[in-house]
Design a protein around this motif. Sequence first.
Motif, PDB file in Angstrom:
ATOM      1  N   LEU A 457      28.961  46.246  52.676  1.00  0.00           N
ATOM      2  CA  LEU A 457      29.699  47.410  52.205  1.00  0.00           C
ATOM      3  C   LEU A 457      30.906  46.859  51.361  1.00  0.00           C
ATOM      4  CD1 LEU A 457      30.851  49.866  54.865  1.00  0.00           C
ATOM      5  CD2 LEU A 457      32.096  49.650  52.575  1.00  0.00           C
ATOM      6  N   PRO A 458      30.716  47.340  50.170  1.00  0.00           N
ATOM      7  CA  PRO A 458      31.605  46.797  49.340  1.00  0.00           C
ATOM      8  C   PRO A 458      33.218  46.915  49.802  1.00  0.00           C
ATOM      9  CG  PRO A 458      30.021  48.141  48.157  1.00  0.00           C
ATOM     10  CD  PRO A 458      30.022  48.318  49.574  1.00  0.00           C
ATOM     11  N   ASN A 459      33.886  46.026  49.316  1.00  0.00           N
ATOM     12  CA  ASN A 459      35.614  46.033  49.810  1.00  0.00           C
ATOM     13  C   ASN A 459      36.356  46.263  48.456  1.00  0.00           C
ATOM     14  OD1 ASN A 459      37.898  45.964  50.619  1.00  0.00           O
ATOM     15  ND2 ASN A 459      37.715  43.653  51.226  1.00  0.00           N
ATOM     16  N   ILE A 460      36.341  47.476  47.974  1.00  0.00           N
ATOM     17  CA  ILE A 460      37.271  47.784  46.634  1.00  0.00           C
ATOM     18  C   ILE A 460      38.429  48.980  47.183  1.00  0.00           C
ATOM     19  CG2 ILE A 460      35.300  47.496  45.407  1.00  0.00           C
ATOM     20  CD1 ILE A 460      34.972  50.612  45.013  1.00  0.00           C
ATOM     21  N   PRO A 461      39.484  48.800  46.219  1.00  0.00           N
ATOM     22  CA  PRO A 461      40.606  49.741  46.586  1.00  0.00           C
ATOM     23  C   PRO A 461      40.189  51.047  46.612  1.00  0.00           C
ATOM     24  CG  PRO A 461      41.144  48.086  44.976  1.00  0.00           C
ATOM     25  CD  PRO A 461      39.723  47.892  45.176  1.00  0.00           C
ATOM     26  N   LYS A 462      40.901  51.936  47.053  1.00  0.00           N
ATOM     27  CA  LYS A 462      40.593  53.457  47.057  1.00  0.00           C
ATOM     28  C   LYS A 462      40.405  54.032  45.607  1.00  0.00           C
ATOM     29  CE  LYS A 462      42.129  57.932  48.827  1.00  0.00           C
ATOM     30  NZ  LYS A 462      43.279  58.568  49.539  1.00  0.00           N
ATOM     31  N   ILE A 463      39.498  54.833  45.489  1.00  0.00           N
ATOM     32  CA  ILE A 463      39.286  55.297  44.073  1.00  0.00           C
ATOM     33  C   ILE A 463      39.956  56.617  44.182  1.00  0.00           C
ATOM     34  CG2 ILE A 463      37.439  56.518  42.291  1.00  0.00           C
ATOM     35  CD1 ILE A 463      35.338  54.898  43.699  1.00  0.00           C
ATOM     36  N   GLU A 464      41.149  56.640  43.302  1.00  0.00           N
ATOM     37  CA  GLU A 464      41.968  57.755  43.091  1.00  0.00           C
ATOM     38  C   GLU A 464      41.355  58.821  42.029  1.00  0.00           C
ATOM     39  OE1 GLU A 464      44.525  57.982  45.128  1.00  0.00           O
ATOM     40  OE2 GLU A 464      44.752  55.946  45.590  1.00  0.00           O
ATOM     41  N   ARG A 465      42.021  59.929  42.427  1.00  0.00           N
ATOM     42  CA  ARG A 465      41.517  60.968  41.557  1.00  0.00           C
ATOM     43  C   ARG A 465      42.475  61.014  40.293  1.00  0.00           C
ATOM     44  NH1 ARG A 465      42.407  66.697  44.522  1.00  0.00           N
ATOM     45  NH2 ARG A 465      41.790  67.377  42.572  1.00  0.00           N
ATOM     46  N   ILE A 466      41.872  61.524  39.203  1.00  0.00           N
ATOM     47  CA  ILE A 466      42.513  61.408  37.850  1.00  0.00           C
ATOM     48  C   ILE A 466      43.625  62.558  38.043  1.00  0.00           C
ATOM     49  CG2 ILE A 466      42.376  61.762  35.492  1.00  0.00           C
ATOM     50  CD1 ILE A 466      39.822  60.299  35.502  1.00  0.00           C
ATOM     51  N   ASP A 467      44.873  62.235  37.335  1.00  0.00           N
ATOM     52  CA  ASP A 467      45.919  63.521  37.280  1.00  0.00           C
ATOM     53  C   ASP A 467      45.864  63.778  35.769  1.00  0.00           C
ATOM     54  OD1 ASP A 467      48.230  64.877  37.202  1.00  0.00           O
ATOM     55  OD2 ASP A 467      49.676  63.369  37.758  1.00  0.00           O
ATOM     56  N   PHE A 468      45.230  64.950  35.714  1.00  0.00           N
ATOM     57  CA  PHE A 468      45.290  65.401  34.152  1.00  0.00           C
ATOM     58  C   PHE A 468      46.446  66.245  33.787  1.00  0.00           C
ATOM     59  CE2 PHE A 468      40.652  64.829  35.512  1.00  0.00           C
ATOM     60  CZ  PHE A 468      40.152  64.027  34.448  1.00  0.00           C
ATOM     61  N   SER A 469      47.240  65.958  34.535  1.00  0.00           N
ATOM     62  CA  SER A 469      48.499  66.892  34.006  1.00  0.00           C
ATOM     63  C   SER A 469      48.986  66.330  32.346  1.00  0.00           C
ATOM     64  CB  SER A 469      49.852  66.530  34.822  1.00  0.00           C
ATOM     65  OG  SER A 469      49.649  67.040  36.271  1.00  0.00           O
ATOM     66  N   SER A 470      49.445  67.458  31.675  1.00  0.00           N
ATOM     67  CA  SER A 470      49.643  67.177  30.330  1.00  0.00           C
ATOM     68  C   SER A 470      50.433  66.312  29.837  1.00  0.00           C
ATOM     69  CB  SER A 470      50.044  68.591  29.624  1.00  0.00           C
ATOM     70  OG  SER A 470      51.185  69.015  30.219  1.00  0.00           O
ATOM     71  N   SER A 471      51.491  66.014  30.978  1.00  0.00           N
ATOM     72  CA  SER A 471      52.329  64.956  30.679  1.00  0.00           C
ATOM     73  C   SER A 471      52.034  63.293  30.881  1.00  0.00           C
ATOM     74  CB  SER A 471      53.738  65.102  31.560  1.00  0.00           C
ATOM     75  OG  SER A 471      53.281  64.996  32.992  1.00  0.00           O
TER      76      SER A 471
END
Length: 605
Positions: A457-471
């Motif tokens: 089972l791969p041990n990688i950091p949590k994959i975070e959602r992309i924040d598409f806010s215009s800023s």
Amino acid sequence: MSFLALEGLHVFITGAAGGIGSQAVKEFLGQGCKVTAHDLRPITNKFSSPKLITVTGDISSESSIESCIQQAISHHGPINILIANAGITDESNSYPIWKIPLELWEKTYSINIRGTFLTIKHFLQSVEDFQTSTGKEIENLAIVVTGSETGKFGQAGHTEYASGKSGLQYGLVRGVKNEIVRLNGKARINAVAPGWVDTPLIEGRLDDPKEMWAEAQATVPLRKIAKPEDVARAMAFLASHRAAGHISGECLSVDGGMEGRVVWKTEEIMGEKRSTFGAEAATTIPPSPSTMLISRKRNIQILLSVDFDAVSGFLGTGTAETNNMADYSSGFFAGQVGVPRLLKLFKKHKISSNVTWFIPGHSMETFPIETKMIIDSGAEIGCHGYAHEGGAQMSEDQERDVITKCVELATKLTGKKPSGWRAPLYQIRENTIKVLEEHGFLYDTSLTHHDSKPYFLPNIPKIERIDFSSSVPASSWMKPLQASAQPTDRTLVELPCNWYMEDMTPMQYLPAAPNSHGYVPANSIMEMWKSRFNFLYHEHDDEENPADGNDGFLFPLVLHPDTSGMAHVIGMIDEIIAWLKSRGNEVEFCKYEDVAKKWKAAQKI
């Protein structure tokens, strides 16, 4: 018009991926025919032609061959000629009849006899349907069956193959010839019986001059083996009404005038070597060629598992304000009816102790009698949450409490700590893995980085959602994932699992679940599972020396007593288990724990 006058006719060819079959495709295309090439394996040797389509399926499955014939008709129109060429033989062993494994006999007959019967049946049904709807007969209606010289002369060590081919080229052909003329006045059926044929599948088999003499010269006037085109041209001749219109019910030998078989070899008579059946006989009695040879034994591990969700499925991931007694009732059905039915089925197939049940703690405590029945069957018990909670529904502390409780319950019931975890609804997260490792779990089966091999089972950091806010600048997310850390002795083995390996999502109606179906025919799911199996079985056929591990694969299936326990589904489960077992000693039903333990022990950490 050519001599054979086959231009424009539609020819359906089975076993089209093999040496003879692929040459038949080439021959009929060269005659100006429209061709449908069929095989269980992917057809990679097809020729570029607008007159050719390929279909993949299992001739021993009635629904599969019926579907393939309909696909062919939808594309090319009614079929005029059937070349029933598909078949198998096992060259890995030679057995006298008193030692032939029943599984090998049944597997050979399932493909060679049942499969040919079903192909002819549904071809002729399509003919009947067309002629009834149009009021006219199909022109040049012909069937050519691929037999074998073994069906004429027999073959020691391979009576399962020789007896079946004899039945086809004589009994079946001569019986059907008297029936099809009642369907179509000019219809004909014949067989070709090849001897040795020079295809890639026998490469090297006759390099020894003694073997060449014994198999293809001593009793063969032409003193040579056939080329695939010799057989394909014989097929085209027999298929042509213009050339062979008054020939029906015959078996045309394509064997160089073969007179028989050499029974005793020189070294046997002279005492140099006494031939015995078994391991040595595989080299002294080579099997005859077939359209599909099983040249390499696979090591296929069937991971049959059951998720005993019952009522808990409506409490955790399936919770909804609209859940009511009708929903919960199906959970009681799972425990009180579905579980006993599945246990009875597993006992019938003698696989009870090689099944893994993933049981939520709620089901263990709500259905103690049924849980004890499962344990008494010898099955492995894995954990599956308490109330079928999804990881995202809980805090990390709640999840830790749930896993601890599940371990305690399973340990108390079985007398040993559980080795495996399946996350409810496959909702596993980083914290889940951390806690499982702390409790010493061996494996998880919730993910599918690979669909048929174990892996760490791969041990990688949590994959975070992309924040598409215009800023937020795009550069903030345009980064690859980090590489997995190296496994340690605590790293979980992952045994694959996903939606396409299970029964519930397509065949169980859950009113509050937007993605449930419930009205998918059980046979459709069985054909999907068979298609997965067949692809995996042949995935590495073209590799002369497959990489380590590519001579076999895992085949996981996930059942639920809620679903597979239903009267219209359990018959399909019975059939798929029997189909898998028909693969003989290539297939082994295994506990998840055993597979994970053996695989991990072989890895260098």
